[in-house]
Design an enzyme around this catalytic site. Structure first.
Site, PDB file in Angstrom:
ATOM      1  N   ASP A 161     -23.260 128.681 -10.083  1.00 36.88           N
ATOM      2  CA  ASP A 161     -23.874 127.437 -10.552  1.00 36.88           C
ATOM      3  C   ASP A 161     -25.182 127.734 -11.276  1.00 36.88           C
ATOM      4  O   ASP A 161     -25.993 128.530 -10.797  1.00 36.88           O
ATOM      5  CB  ASP A 161     -24.170 126.524  -9.356  1.00 36.88           C
ATOM      6  CG  ASP A 161     -22.953 126.305  -8.476  1.00 36.88           C
ATOM      7  OD1 ASP A 161     -22.079 125.531  -8.868  1.00 36.88           O
ATOM      8  OD2 ASP A 161     -22.881 126.925  -7.392  1.00 36.88           O
ATOM      9  N   ASP A 210     -17.916 129.992  -6.812  1.00 37.89           N
ATOM     10  CA  ASP A 210     -18.227 129.826  -8.231  1.00 37.89           C
ATOM     11  C   ASP A 210     -19.662 130.284  -8.462  1.00 37.89           C
ATOM     12  O   ASP A 210     -20.306 130.779  -7.524  1.00 37.89           O
ATOM     13  CB  ASP A 210     -18.053 128.353  -8.653  1.00 37.89           C
ATOM     14  CG  ASP A 210     -19.104 127.432  -8.029  1.00 37.89           C
ATOM     15  OD1 ASP A 210     -19.922 127.899  -7.209  1.00 37.89           O
ATOM     16  OD2 ASP A 210     -19.122 126.237  -8.375  1.00 37.89           O
ATOM     17  N   ASP A 268     -20.313 126.561 -13.173  1.00 38.12           N
ATOM     18  CA  ASP A 268     -20.836 125.216 -13.417  1.00 38.12           C
ATOM     19  C   ASP A 268     -22.173 125.310 -14.135  1.00 38.12           C
ATOM     20  O   ASP A 268     -23.068 126.039 -13.697  1.00 38.12           O
ATOM     21  CB  ASP A 268     -21.060 124.467 -12.088  1.00 38.12           C
ATOM     22  CG  ASP A 268     -19.744 124.062 -11.419  1.00 38.12           C
ATOM     23  OD1 ASP A 268     -18.726 123.940 -12.123  1.00 38.12           O
ATOM     24  OD2 ASP A 268     -19.755 123.863 -10.190  1.00 38.12           O
TER      25      ASP A 268
HETATM   26  P1  GTP Z   1     -19.948 128.149  -3.001  1.00 34.50           P
HETATM   27  O1  GTP Z   1     -19.903 127.842  -4.455  1.00 34.50           O
HETATM   28  O2  GTP Z   1     -18.679 127.827  -2.313  1.00 34.50           O
HETATM   29  O3  GTP Z   1     -20.410 129.529  -2.730  1.00 34.50           O
HETATM   30  O4  GTP Z   1     -21.032 127.188  -2.320  1.00 34.50           O
HETATM   31  P2  GTP Z   1     -22.066 126.234  -3.038  1.00 34.50           P
HETATM   32  O5  GTP Z   1     -23.023 125.786  -2.013  1.00 34.50           O
HETATM   33  O6  GTP Z   1     -22.641 126.880  -4.261  1.00 34.50           O
HETATM   34  O7  GTP Z   1     -21.140 124.996  -3.421  1.00 34.50           O
HETATM   35  P3  GTP Z   1     -20.918 124.254  -4.817  1.00 34.50           P
HETATM   36  O8  GTP Z   1     -20.885 125.205  -5.953  1.00 34.50           O
HETATM   37  O9  GTP Z   1     -19.695 123.421  -4.628  1.00 34.50           O
HETATM   38  O10 GTP Z   1     -22.126 123.275  -4.966  1.00 34.50           O
HETATM   39  C1  GTP Z   1     -23.464 123.695  -5.093  1.00 34.50           C
HETATM   40  C2  GTP Z   1     -24.375 122.554  -4.856  1.00 34.50           C
HETATM   41  O11 GTP Z   1     -24.255 121.612  -5.914  1.00 34.50           O
HETATM   42  C3  GTP Z   1     -24.044 121.799  -3.566  1.00 34.50           C
HETATM   43  O12 GTP Z   1     -25.237 121.534  -2.900  1.00 34.50           O
HETATM   44  C4  GTP Z   1     -23.461 120.498  -3.990  1.00 34.50           C
HETATM   45  O13 GTP Z   1     -23.935 119.461  -3.181  1.00 34.50           O
HETATM   46  C5  GTP Z   1     -23.981 120.338  -5.393  1.00 34.50           C
HETATM   47  N1  GTP Z   1     -22.955 119.729  -6.239  1.00 34.50           N
HETATM   48  C6  GTP Z   1     -21.700 120.147  -6.455  1.00 34.50           C
HETATM   49  N2  GTP Z   1     -21.051 119.318  -7.297  1.00 34.50           N
HETATM   50  C7  GTP Z   1     -21.941 118.374  -7.633  1.00 34.50           C
HETATM   51  C8  GTP Z   1     -21.915 117.239  -8.490  1.00 34.50           C
HETATM   52  O14 GTP Z   1     -20.909 116.904  -9.117  1.00 34.50           O
HETATM   53  N3  GTP Z   1     -23.078 116.532  -8.596  1.00 34.50           N
HETATM   54  C9  GTP Z   1     -24.206 116.891  -7.922  1.00 34.50           C
HETATM   55  N4  GTP Z   1     -25.321 116.205  -8.063  1.00 34.50           N
HETATM   56  N5  GTP Z   1     -24.252 117.924  -7.114  1.00 34.50           N
HETATM   57  C10 GTP Z   1     -23.144 118.653  -6.963  1.00 34.50           C
HETATM   58 MN    MN Z   2     -21.395 127.299  -5.937  1.00 32.42          MN
HETATM   59 MN    MN Z   3     -20.319 124.554  -8.124  1.00 33.02          MN
END
Ligand code: GTP
Ligand code: MN
Ligand code: MN
Length: 376
Positions: A206, A204, A300
């Site tokens: 972020d 995704d 996100d």
């Molecule tokens: P990929 O998206 O798979 O490439 O990896 P990513 O590391 O970007 O994973 P992800 O998008 O799932 O999450 C990004 C960061 O946000 C991670 O460090 C998570 O711990 C954090 N995170 C994800 N969901 C939440 C949430 O609901 N609350 C909080 N506080 N942190 C979150």
């Molecule tokens: Mn991510």
């Molecule tokens: Mn995410």
């Protein structure tokens, strides 16, 4: 310093937030195998076992050399007998029988498939598996009650399975910035998550949104969502409101967050003007589904007040294991509670403000790690 390259494995510190972990390392065969065991344990509800495998995986990711023999892991933290067995088999045979059996098992395959749907966690997947669900068509056929999120996840399943490239992430960033800037021109938008850690692809994209004036953020997310929606970019979204009630010492997170699926028109690759938007707006969702000149991307959006920005940035940059370890270190070593809102000193009973990620690391007595080194 303690985060320099480790010539001697006995120097490797126990918490992942005390180590540099870059994206590339030399033992991927072994860490891939251990990650499968970690995932399988979590599918079975064994959080402790899953965590143990995650910790040994993470330690191996920061080793500066390719493992040659079991001697190399003798003194590593978190590398217990089970982990050593896996390593030994892979070093000797190239594969680990236990891991191969897990990969071949119906439960692992079904759980992996079901949890890969947006909106489906381990709990739901397990329930469905026990009810006999094995494939996506089992879900579509049964008159099963699905949440709106899960329906969107199924509808866009194929697109969402494909990795998002950095190039695509940058298009999304451009779009998100345009949406936000049409209401607040000097809004600050930062791409967080895996892309900030240097990953070339992600599941995704972020974003963290902030502004020095708190009033500027009021209602901004809702407005930006309407903007995106009116131009046909939003395939799905749900907003989690900011929770005012989170206690100072809590590690729960309550930022206003939008979990969405955005449609990215393919012709944007060649054409940056806004005419494409008109075309997109006039297609309904089913036409979009068949025309294939766009693709669904998970996005996100997180809004953080300026005073909490450094903590939110640190918390949303990841990796997930790095974040988990950072919180565990804060609590166990420093008697502090870390969240994406702040850091609370449980002994002095006070919040510790921070104007940068560097200041957060300093509060914790940790050497600063760049996002690239947080791939634990
Ligand atoms: P990929 O998206 O798979 O490439 O990896 P990513 O590391 O970007 O994973 P992800 O998008 O799932 O999450 C990004 C960061 O946000 C991670 O460090 C998570 O711990 C954090 N995170 C994800 N969901 C939440 C949430 O609901 N609350 C909080 N506080 N942190 C979150
Ligand atoms: Mn991510
Ligand atoms: Mn995410």
């Amino acid at each position: 310093g303690s985060t320099e390259s480790f010539d001697n494995v006995t120097q490797i510190p126990s918490y992942a937030c005390q180590r540099r972990t870059s994206l590339l390392h030399q033992n991927k065969e072994i860490t891939d195998a251990l990650e499968i065991l970690a995932l399988s344990a979590s599918f079975q509800g064994s959080e402790a076992r899953s965590l143990a495998f995650a910790r040994s995986t993470s330690v191996l990711k920061c080793l500066p050399f390719k493992l040659q023999s079991l001697q190399d892991v003798k003194d590593l933290p978190w590398c217990g007998n089970h982990c050593k067995r896996v390593i030994q088999e892979i070093l000797e045979d190239g594969v680990c029988m236990e891991v191969e059996l897990v990969k071949d098992s119906e439960q692992y395959q079904s759980m992996k498939l079901l949890t890969s749907i947006f909106g489906v966690g381990v709990h739901t997947a397990k329930k469905w598996y026990q009810e006999g669900v094995r494939s996506l068509s089992d879900l579509n056929n049964n008159k099963r009650k699905l949440t709106a999120e899960q329906r969107a996840g199924l509808l866009h399943y194929k697109d969402l399975q494909q990795h998002v490239t950095r190039e695509e992430a940058e298009w999304v960033e451009h779009l998100v910035v345009r949406a936000l800037q049409s209401y607040v021109p000097d809004v600050q938008v930062t791409m967080t998550g895996g892309f900030r850690r240097g990953k070339e692809v992600g599941h995704d994209v972020d974003f963290l949104i902030t502004h020095p004036k708190e009033e500027a953020l009021n209602g901004l997310l809702k407005k930006a969502i309407s903007w995106l929606e009116s131009k046909g970019y939003l395939l799905y979204h749900h907003v989690k409101a900011r929770s005012q009630s989170f206690s100072k010492s809590s590690t729960m997170d309550g930022h206003e967050t939008c979990y969405s699926i955005v449609s990215l028109p393919n012709y944007y690759k060649h054409n940056w003007d806004c005419e494409a938007e008109e075309t997109l707006k006039n297609l309904d969702n089913s036409e979009k589904e068949t025309s294939h000149n766009w693709r669904a991307i998970r996005v996100d959006l997180v809004v953080a007040p300026y005073s909490e920005y450094s903590y939110a940035l640190l918390g949303w940059t990841g990796s997930k294991h790095f974040e988990r370890e950072l919180r565990r270190y804060s609590f166990e070593v420093k008697k502090m509670s870390l969240s994406s809102h702040g850091l609370f000193d449980n002994e002095k009973k006070c919040l510790l403000p921070a104007a940068s990620e560097e200041e957060v690391f300093a509060h914790l007595g940790l050497p600063f790690l760049l996002p690239f080194d947080r791939n634990a």
